[in-house]
Design a protein around this motif. Sequence first.
Motif, PDB file in Angstrom:
ATOM      1  N   ASN A 114       0.856  -1.178   0.000  1.00 52.23           N
ATOM      2  CA  ASN A 114       0.000   0.000   0.000  1.00 52.23           C
ATOM      3  C   ASN A 114       0.900   1.239   0.000  1.00 52.23           C
ATOM      4  OD1 ASN A 114       0.635   0.791   2.741  1.00 52.23           O
ATOM      5  ND2 ASN A 114      -0.726  -0.839   3.437  1.00 52.23           N
ATOM      6  N   PRO A 115       0.349   2.421  -0.248  1.00 58.02           N
ATOM      7  CA  PRO A 115       1.182   3.619  -0.323  1.00 58.02           C
ATOM      8  C   PRO A 115       1.990   3.913   0.940  1.00 58.02           C
ATOM      9  CG  PRO A 115      -0.927   4.044  -1.324  1.00 58.02           C
ATOM     10  CD  PRO A 115      -1.035   2.697  -0.651  1.00 58.02           C
ATOM     11  N   GLU A 116       1.535   3.451   2.110  1.00 57.85           N
ATOM     12  CA  GLU A 116       2.286   3.688   3.349  1.00 57.85           C
ATOM     13  C   GLU A 116       3.448   2.703   3.493  1.00 57.85           C
ATOM     14  OE1 GLU A 116      -1.256   3.304   3.464  1.00 57.85           O
ATOM     15  OE2 GLU A 116      -1.352   5.470   3.154  1.00 57.85           O
ATOM     16  N   SER A 117       3.245   1.455   3.113  1.00 57.37           N
ATOM     17  CA  SER A 117       4.284   0.447   3.337  1.00 57.37           C
ATOM     18  C   SER A 117       5.402   0.493   2.311  1.00 57.37           C
ATOM     19  CB  SER A 117       3.667  -0.960   3.373  1.00 57.37           C
ATOM     20  OG  SER A 117       3.077  -1.284   2.131  1.00 57.37           O
ATOM     21  N   VAL A 118       5.238   1.231   1.235  1.00 64.12           N
ATOM     22  CA  VAL A 118       6.288   1.299   0.213  1.00 64.12           C
ATOM     23  C   VAL A 118       7.452   2.198   0.634  1.00 64.12           C
ATOM     24  CG1 VAL A 118       5.346   3.210  -1.138  1.00 64.12           C
ATOM     25  CG2 VAL A 118       6.640   1.413  -2.286  1.00 64.12           C
ATOM     26  N   LYS A 119       7.260   2.991   1.695  1.00 65.32           N
ATOM     27  CA  LYS A 119       8.297   3.942   2.113  1.00 65.32           C
ATOM     28  C   LYS A 119       9.625   3.286   2.430  1.00 65.32           C
ATOM     29  CE  LYS A 119       5.044   7.391   3.608  1.00 65.32           C
ATOM     30  NZ  LYS A 119       4.619   8.378   4.530  1.00 65.32           N
ATOM     31  N   GLU A 120       9.602   2.049   2.915  1.00 64.77           N
ATOM     32  CA  GLU A 120      10.837   1.352   3.264  1.00 64.77           C
ATOM     33  C   GLU A 120      11.412   0.580   2.082  1.00 64.77           C
ATOM     34  OE1 GLU A 120       7.904   0.681   5.275  1.00 64.77           O
ATOM     35  OE2 GLU A 120       8.453   2.443   6.446  1.00 64.77           O
ATOM     36  N   LYS A 121      10.858   0.721   0.902  1.00 65.17           N
ATOM     37  CA  LYS A 121      11.240  -0.108  -0.246  1.00 65.17           C
ATOM     38  C   LYS A 121      11.920   0.672  -1.366  1.00 65.17           C
ATOM     39  CE  LYS A 121       9.244  -3.819   1.457  1.00 65.17           C
ATOM     40  NZ  LYS A 121       9.918  -5.055   1.740  1.00 65.17           N
ATOM     41  N   THR A 122      12.414   1.879  -1.088  1.00 71.60           N
ATOM     42  CA  THR A 122      13.079   2.626  -2.147  1.00 71.60           C
ATOM     43  C   THR A 122      14.289   1.845  -2.636  1.00 71.60           C
ATOM     44  OG1 THR A 122      14.314   3.922  -0.543  1.00 71.60           O
ATOM     45  CG2 THR A 122      12.296   4.904  -1.378  1.00 71.60           C
ATOM     46  N   GLY A 123      14.566   1.993  -3.925  1.00 71.43           N
ATOM     47  CA  GLY A 123      15.689   1.289  -4.528  1.00 71.43           C
ATOM     48  C   GLY A 123      15.352  -0.118  -4.984  1.00 71.43           C
ATOM     49  N   SER A 124      14.049  -0.434  -5.088  1.00 72.39           N
ATOM     50  CA  SER A 124      13.662  -1.776  -5.519  1.00 72.39           C
ATOM     51  C   SER A 124      12.411  -1.712  -6.392  1.00 72.39           C
ATOM     52  CB  SER A 124      13.406  -2.670  -4.311  1.00 72.39           C
ATOM     53  OG  SER A 124      12.310  -2.191  -3.547  1.00 72.39           O
ATOM     54  N   PHE A 125      12.172  -2.772  -7.151  1.00 70.17           N
ATOM     55  CA  PHE A 125      10.981  -2.885  -7.970  1.00 70.17           C
ATOM     56  C   PHE A 125       9.835  -3.357  -7.091  1.00 70.17           C
ATOM     57  CE2 PHE A 125       7.920  -5.049 -10.617  1.00 70.17           C
ATOM     58  CZ  PHE A 125       7.836  -4.248 -11.732  1.00 70.17           C
ATOM     59  N   GLN A 126       8.696  -2.669  -7.159  1.00 69.39           N
ATOM     60  CA  GLN A 126       7.562  -3.001  -6.313  1.00 69.39           C
ATOM     61  C   GLN A 126       6.251  -2.819  -7.064  1.00 69.39           C
ATOM     62  OE1 GLN A 126       7.855  -4.319  -3.270  1.00 69.39           O
ATOM     63  NE2 GLN A 126      10.080  -4.074  -3.281  1.00 69.39           N
TER      64      GLN A 126
ATOM     65  N   GLY B  63       6.769  -0.662 -10.687  1.00 70.46           N
ATOM     66  CA  GLY B  63       7.958   0.057 -11.116  1.00 70.46           C
ATOM     67  C   GLY B  63       9.001   0.137 -10.033  1.00 70.46           C
ATOM     68  N   PHE B  64      10.075   0.801 -10.386  1.00 70.08           N
ATOM     69  CA  PHE B  64      11.212   0.996  -9.497  1.00 70.08           C
ATOM     70  C   PHE B  64      10.915   2.162  -8.570  1.00 70.08           C
ATOM     71  CE2 PHE B  64      15.477   2.448  -8.413  1.00 70.08           C
ATOM     72  CZ  PHE B  64      16.074   1.252  -8.064  1.00 70.08           C
ATOM     73  N   VAL B  65      11.017   1.948  -7.277  1.00 67.04           N
ATOM     74  CA  VAL B  65      10.695   2.980  -6.287  1.00 67.04           C
ATOM     75  C   VAL B  65      11.937   3.812  -6.003  1.00 67.04           C
ATOM     76  CG1 VAL B  65       9.818   3.464  -3.971  1.00 67.04           C
ATOM     77  CG2 VAL B  65       8.969   1.468  -5.239  1.00 67.04           C
ATOM     78  N   GLU B  66      11.810   5.108  -6.210  1.00 69.85           N
ATOM     79  CA  GLU B  66      12.887   6.036  -5.887  1.00 69.85           C
ATOM     80  C   GLU B  66      12.388   7.019  -4.836  1.00 69.85           C
ATOM     81  OE1 GLU B  66      13.758   8.710  -9.308  1.00 69.85           O
ATOM     82  OE2 GLU B  66      12.063   7.705 -10.241  1.00 69.85           O
ATOM     83  N   GLU B  67      13.291   7.794  -4.285  1.00 73.96           N
ATOM     84  CA  GLU B  67      12.953   8.771  -3.257  1.00 73.96           C
ATOM     85  C   GLU B  67      12.966  10.162  -3.869  1.00 73.96           C
ATOM     86  OE1 GLU B  67      11.879  10.560   0.180  1.00 73.96           O
ATOM     87  OE2 GLU B  67      12.001   8.397  -0.075  1.00 73.96           O
ATOM     88  N   TYR B  68      11.816  10.827  -3.858  1.00 70.23           N
ATOM     89  CA  TYR B  68      11.696  12.208  -4.309  1.00 70.23           C
ATOM     90  C   TYR B  68      10.449  12.778  -3.650  1.00 70.23           C
ATOM     91  CZ  TYR B  68      11.410  16.313  -7.290  1.00 70.23           C
ATOM     92  OH  TYR B  68      11.361  17.601  -7.747  1.00 70.23           O
ATOM     93  N   ASN B  69      10.604  13.559  -2.606  1.00 66.32           N
ATOM     94  CA  ASN B  69       9.467  14.021  -1.798  1.00 66.32           C
ATOM     95  C   ASN B  69       8.625  12.821  -1.371  1.00 66.32           C
ATOM     96  OD1 ASN B  69      10.111  16.742  -1.921  1.00 66.32           O
ATOM     97  ND2 ASN B  69       8.866  17.111  -3.724  1.00 66.32           N
ATOM     98  N   GLY B  70       9.273  11.803  -0.857  1.00 69.67           N
ATOM     99  CA  GLY B  70       8.615  10.553  -0.506  1.00 69.67           C
ATOM    100  C   GLY B  70       8.869   9.522  -1.589  1.00 69.67           C
ATOM    101  N   PRO B  71       8.365   8.317  -1.408  1.00 69.57           N
ATOM    102  CA  PRO B  71       8.587   7.281  -2.417  1.00 69.57           C
ATOM    103  C   PRO B  71       7.816   7.598  -3.702  1.00 69.57           C
ATOM    104  CG  PRO B  71       7.113   6.481  -0.707  1.00 69.57           C
ATOM    105  CD  PRO B  71       7.595   7.822  -0.264  1.00 69.57           C
ATOM    106  N   MET B  72       8.455   7.294  -4.854  1.00 70.18           N
ATOM    107  CA  MET B  72       7.851   7.630  -6.129  1.00 70.18           C
ATOM    108  C   MET B  72       8.205   6.581  -7.168  1.00 70.18           C
ATOM    109  SD  MET B  72       8.264  11.060  -8.437  1.00 70.18           S
ATOM    110  CE  MET B  72      10.019  10.900  -8.554  1.00 70.18           C
TER     111      MET B  72
END
Length: 123
Positions: free
Chosen positions: A30-42, A101-110
């Motif tokens: 969910n949008p809240e749990s993806v915060k710890e997953k930057t740098g990976s495909f999700q 897609g690949f999760v990156e950090e830009y004003n939160g996960p994106m």
Amino acid sequence: HEMSAPLLNYEAEARADKRGIWAETVAVLNPESVKEKTGSFQIVEGKTYSVSSKNNIIYINFTRDWRSDFTIRIRKEDRIAFSRAGMNPLRLTGKKLRVRGFVEEYNGPMITATHPSQIEVLD
């Protein structure tokens, strides 16, 4: 775009069987749990709060706080692919989406969506 449905079915089967990349990436976040997953495909699923366009870039936000929430970004050069597929991202406010897609950090996960096949409208 007509191949999207069969591909999504194959993906769902592979996720359920934990095959290939889905051996590690099996959960739909969910949008809240993806915060710890930057740098990976999700895969992230949730209801959109707002959609905006700034400098011809579309931002799809999942909470009121766009500075830290999960966001889908569609760049100017990728918008034509969405138009050709009959998808208008500016009309996705309030819709339940699943994005890959690949999760990156830009004003939160994106996740930057470069092709409409990355986004499923679930309702």
